[in-house]
Write a protein that holds these residues in place. Structure first.
Motif, short mmCIF file in Angstrom:
data_model
loop_
_atom_site.label_atom_id
_atom_site.label_comp_id
_atom_site.label_asym_id
_atom_site.label_seq_id
_atom_site.Cartn_x
_atom_site.Cartn_y
_atom_site.Cartn_z
N VAL A 22 -19.60 94.26 -40.78
CA VAL A 22 -21.07 93.23 -40.80
C VAL A 22 -20.47 91.90 -41.19
O VAL A 22 -20.87 91.00 -40.44
CB VAL A 22 -21.94 93.75 -41.69
N LYS A 23 -19.83 91.70 -42.31
CA LYS A 23 -19.54 90.29 -42.67
C LYS A 23 -18.55 89.60 -41.68
O LYS A 23 -18.86 88.63 -41.27
CB LYS A 23 -18.93 90.29 -43.92
N GLY A 24 -17.72 90.39 -40.98
CA GLY A 24 -16.56 89.75 -40.17
C GLY A 24 -17.52 89.55 -38.92
O GLY A 24 -17.33 88.39 -38.25
N TYR A 25 -18.44 90.33 -38.42
CA TYR A 25 -19.00 89.86 -37.00
C TYR A 25 -19.89 88.85 -37.34
O TYR A 25 -20.18 87.87 -36.37
CB TYR A 25 -19.45 91.29 -36.39
N ASP A 34 -19.12 80.64 -27.42
CA ASP A 34 -19.79 81.36 -26.24
C ASP A 34 -20.82 82.22 -26.51
O ASP A 34 -20.75 82.98 -27.45
CB ASP A 34 -18.51 82.19 -25.76
N GLN A 35 -21.86 81.87 -25.89
CA GLN A 35 -23.23 82.70 -26.46
C GLN A 35 -23.09 84.17 -26.03
O GLN A 35 -23.65 84.90 -27.02
CB GLN A 35 -24.52 82.13 -25.57
N ASP A 36 -22.52 84.57 -25.17
CA ASP A 36 -22.41 86.09 -24.78
C ASP A 36 -21.57 86.83 -25.90
O ASP A 36 -21.98 87.66 -26.43
CB ASP A 36 -21.46 86.12 -23.43
N LEU A 37 -20.41 86.00 -26.48
CA LEU A 37 -19.81 86.46 -27.64
C LEU A 37 -20.46 86.55 -28.99
O LEU A 37 -20.50 87.44 -29.53
CB LEU A 37 -18.34 85.79 -27.62
N LYS A 38 -21.34 85.49 -29.19
CA LYS A 38 -22.19 85.38 -30.18
C LYS A 38 -22.92 86.65 -30.20
O LYS A 38 -23.00 87.51 -31.33
CB LYS A 38 -23.03 84.17 -30.25
N ASP A 39 -23.61 86.84 -29.13
CA ASP A 39 -24.75 87.90 -28.81
C ASP A 39 -24.01 89.48 -29.17
O ASP A 39 -24.38 90.32 -29.80
CB ASP A 39 -25.36 88.00 -27.70
N LEU A 40 -22.68 89.43 -28.54
CA LEU A 40 -21.74 90.70 -28.86
C LEU A 40 -21.72 90.88 -30.36
O LEU A 40 -21.57 92.14 -30.93
CB LEU A 40 -20.57 90.71 -28.06
N PHE A 41 -21.12 89.92 -31.06
CA PHE A 41 -20.84 90.00 -32.54
C PHE A 41 -21.96 90.58 -33.15
O PHE A 41 -21.87 91.18 -34.21
CB PHE A 41 -20.16 88.79 -33.00
N ARG A 42 -23.05 89.73 -32.95
CA ARG A 42 -24.33 90.03 -33.63
C ARG A 42 -24.69 91.52 -33.27
O ARG A 42 -25.32 92.21 -34.31
CB ARG A 42 -25.42 89.20 -33.26
N LYS A 43 -24.44 91.98 -32.19
CA LYS A 43 -24.69 93.37 -31.91
C LYS A 43 -24.13 94.34 -32.83
O LYS A 43 -24.28 95.34 -33.39
CB LYS A 43 -24.51 93.73 -30.42
N TYR A 44 -22.53 93.89 -32.82
CA TYR A 44 -21.74 94.85 -33.59
C TYR A 44 -22.00 94.80 -34.87
O TYR A 44 -21.90 95.70 -35.88
CB TYR A 44 -20.10 94.37 -33.40
N ALA A 45 -22.45 93.73 -35.58
CA ALA A 45 -23.02 93.37 -36.83
C ALA A 45 -24.28 94.33 -37.26
O ALA A 45 -24.17 95.09 -38.15
CB ALA A 45 -23.31 92.00 -37.28
N VAL A 46 -25.18 94.52 -36.27
CA VAL A 46 -26.41 95.20 -36.51
C VAL A 46 -25.82 96.72 -36.40
O VAL A 46 -26.34 97.68 -37.20
CB VAL A 46 -27.43 94.86 -35.62
N SER A 88 -9.24 78.66 -40.05
CA SER A 88 -8.90 78.74 -38.61
C SER A 88 -9.77 77.86 -37.93
O SER A 88 -10.59 77.42 -38.16
CB SER A 88 -8.79 80.30 -38.32
N SER A 89 -9.04 77.59 -36.72
CA SER A 89 -9.80 76.95 -35.82
C SER A 89 -10.77 77.67 -35.05
O SER A 89 -10.96 78.99 -35.21
CB SER A 89 -8.84 76.35 -34.69
N LYS A 90 -11.73 77.29 -34.36
CA LYS A 90 -12.88 78.03 -33.93
C LYS A 90 -12.37 78.42 -32.67
O LYS A 90 -13.36 78.76 -31.61
CB LYS A 90 -14.10 77.23 -33.84
N ASP A 91 -11.07 78.82 -32.36
CA ASP A 91 -10.39 79.02 -31.03
C ASP A 91 -10.91 80.45 -30.79
O ASP A 91 -10.84 81.71 -31.66
CB ASP A 91 -9.09 79.09 -31.27
N ARG A 92 -11.38 80.91 -29.54
CA ARG A 92 -11.86 82.15 -29.15
C ARG A 92 -11.02 83.15 -29.38
O ARG A 92 -11.33 84.17 -29.78
CB ARG A 92 -12.38 82.16 -27.73
#
Length: 147
Positions: A22-25, A34-46, A88-92
Motif C-alpha cells: 500500500v505504502k509503496g504503490y 504518467d496518468q495510466d501508471l498513476k491509476d495502476l499504482f493506485r489500483k494496486y494500493a487499493v 531517487s529521480s522521478k524516472d519511470r
C-alpha cells in the motif's frame, strides 16, 4: 478455532507485506507523471488494502484479532520507502524497478506462507492473494522491461 502462534505470525507477516505494498504503490503513484501508471499504482494500493482486510477477517473468524499495529521492521521499511522515493529521480523505469523489488518480497512471503500448514479456510484466501501478487509482479516487470 484457536489460532496457533505460527499461523498468526504467518498471517501477520503477510499483512505487513501488504502494508508495504500500500505504502509503496501510493508513493509510486505520487512520484510518477504518467496518468495510466498513476491509476495502476493506485489500483494496486487499493487491492493490497483489501487484502489486509481479508487477512484480518480470516484471523477474526479463527478467534484471533490482528492488533493492527505494525512491526518495527515494517514501520522502518515503510520509512525507507519514503527515503528512497525522496532520493531517487522521478524516472519511470526506476519507479517500476522499485515496485518490482517490492513485489519480489511479497511473492516470496506468499510462497513461504503457502508452504506452511494452514487451516483449510485460510489456504484458498492465501492462494488467491498469492496469484494476485504474482500477477501484479509480472505486470510491473513487463512494464519495466518495456520502459
Amino acid at each position: 478455532m484457536e489460532v496457533n502462534k505460527e499461523v498468526y505470525s504467518t498471517v501477520h507477516h503477510l499483512i505487513e507485506r501488504c502494508k508495504d505494498g500500500v505504502k509503496g504503490y501510493k508513493t509510486a503513484a505520487e512520484d510518477v507523471e504518467d496518468q495510466d501508471l498513476k491509476d495502476l499504482f493506485r489500483k494496486y494500493a487499493v487491492q493490497r488494502d483489501s487484502m489486509i482486510t481479508e487477512l484480518q477477517d480470516q484471523l477474526h473468524k479463527m478467534g484471533k484479532m490482528d492488533d493492527e499495529s505494525s512491526s518495527i521492521e515494517g514501520t522502518l521499511h515503510r520509512a525507507w520507502i519514503d527515503i528512497k522515493a525522496a532520493l531517487s529521480s522521478k524516472d519511470r523505469k526506476r519507479i517500476l524497478e522499485e515496485c518490482e523489488r517490492g513485489e519480489d518480497y511479497a511473492v516470496k512471503a506468499y510462497e513461504e506462507a503457502m508452504e506452511k500448514s494452514l487451516p483449510g479456510e485460510l489456504k484458498p484466501v492465501i492462494a488467491q492473494q498469492y496469484q494476485d501478487v504474482k500477477n501484479a509482479h509480472d505486470h510491473i516487470r513487463s512494464l519495466r522491461d518495456s520502459a
